[in-house]
Design an enzyme around this catalytic site. Structure first.
Site, PDB file in Angstrom:
ATOM      1  N   LYS A 115       0.855  -1.189   0.000  1.00  0.00           N
ATOM      2  CA  LYS A 115       0.000   0.000   0.000  1.00  0.00           C
ATOM      3  C   LYS A 115       0.890   1.238   0.000  1.00  0.00           C
ATOM      4  O   LYS A 115       1.802   1.363   0.828  1.00  0.00           O
ATOM      5  CB  LYS A 115      -0.839  -0.038   1.268  1.00  0.00           C
ATOM      6  CG  LYS A 115      -2.174   0.651   1.204  1.00  0.00           C
ATOM      7  CD  LYS A 115      -2.912   0.309   2.491  1.00  0.00           C
ATOM      8  CE  LYS A 115      -4.268   0.904   2.549  1.00  0.00           C
ATOM      9  NZ  LYS A 115      -4.859   0.749   3.893  1.00  0.00           N
TER      10      LYS A 115
HETATM   11  C1  E4P Z   1      -8.331   1.612   3.976  1.00  0.00           C
HETATM   12  O1  E4P Z   1      -7.496   0.910   3.473  1.00  0.00           O
HETATM   13  C2  E4P Z   1      -8.152   2.316   5.247  1.00  0.00           C
HETATM   14  O2  E4P Z   1      -7.417   1.480   6.111  1.00  0.00           O
HETATM   15  C3  E4P Z   1      -9.446   2.609   5.959  1.00  0.00           C
HETATM   16  O3  E4P Z   1     -10.565   2.234   5.203  1.00  0.00           O
HETATM   17  C4  E4P Z   1      -9.524   3.960   6.561  1.00  0.00           C
HETATM   18  O4  E4P Z   1     -10.748   4.073   7.237  1.00  0.00           O
HETATM   19  P1  E4P Z   1     -11.036   5.199   8.325  1.00  0.00           P
HETATM   20  O5  E4P Z   1     -11.284   6.474   7.599  1.00  0.00           O
HETATM   21  O6  E4P Z   1     -12.265   4.737   9.036  1.00  0.00           O
HETATM   22  O7  E4P Z   1      -9.822   5.270   9.200  1.00  0.00           O
END
Ligand code: E4P
Length: 218
Positions: free
Chosen positions: A83
């Site tokens: 990522k």
């Molecule tokens: C996605 O890969 C992220 O880890 C995640 O969806 C972020 O979500 P949040 O905005 O609830 O922290």
């Protein structure tokens, strides 16, 4: 539509995996912090449970160090998906990770259609638009998913839309209606998808009536 679970909680992942609700996992530095574990160990444990892609995020902000971290993360397991953030260095790393390491890449922290266009052109496997965080700022997160769907379809981009920062079951429904390829949601949201008061009420009535028959099946 594929379901990824957005957590680094190994116990939760195991349970949801048994229920057949896990096509993949997404983690991020905040979720690793919450897990209390070390990134390499936690990611390895998750990869041992889940067949599909497990996103592990680089934390460097500059290309050379991003690549070093990507190599370390890639060695953890064959299904680690790297990522990277949606920055110019992140897009450069995306291209290099795809071409040189041959790994899947999830480009994260996407908040605009143009950013998603750039990620597709960089060869991202997944683009992660954060719908919940957009909603929090007064924008319509799901509108962004629609825009990206249209753009990717216009040019037949193969990058999969991974609707992220999902907060509600309605986000999941809207993502499915629009044609998002994947959603990633916290465990509680995935579990909540099954709930309907009429299901509970109907089941209670069937159980009660069945008891009155005095019969048994099997
Ligand atoms: C996605 O890969 C992220 O880890 C995640 O969806 C972020 O979500 P949040 O905005 O609830 O922290």
């Amino acid at each position: 539509m594929k379901f990824f679970v957005d957590t680094a909680d190994v116990k939760e992942i195991k349970e949801l995996n048994h229920l057949g609700l896990v096509d993949g996992v997404t983690t991020n530095p905040s979720l690793i912090l919450k897990s209390g574990g070390k990134i390499a160990e936690v990611t390895k444990q998750i990869c041992d449970i889940v067949e599909g892609p497990v996103s592990a995020e680089v934390v460097a902000t500059e290309f050379p160090q991003m690549m070093k971290e990507a190599e370390v993360l890639a060695k953890i397991a064959r299904n680690v998906c790297i990522k990277v953030p949606l920055t110019l260095d992140g897009l450069r790393a995306c291209r290099a990770i795809r071409n040189d390491l041959g790994r899947q890449v999830n480009v994260t922290l996407c908040f605009s259609a143009n950013q998603a266009l750039l990620a597709a052109k960089a060869g991202a496997t997944f683009i992660s638009p954060f719908v919940g965080r957009l909603d929090d700022t007064g924008f319509d997160g799901m509108e962004l998913i629609s825009e990206i769907r249209t753009i990717y379809d216009n040019y037949d981009f193969k990058t999969e839309i991974l609707t992220a920062s999902v907060r509600t079951v309605n986000h999941v429904k809207q993502a499915a209606l629009i044609g998002s390829d994947v959603i990633t949601a916290p465990p509680a949201t995935l579990r909540a998808l099954v709930s309907h008061p009429l299901t509970d009420k109907g089941l209670a009535a069937f159980v009660a009536d069945w008891a009155k028959t005095g019969q048994k099946i099997g």
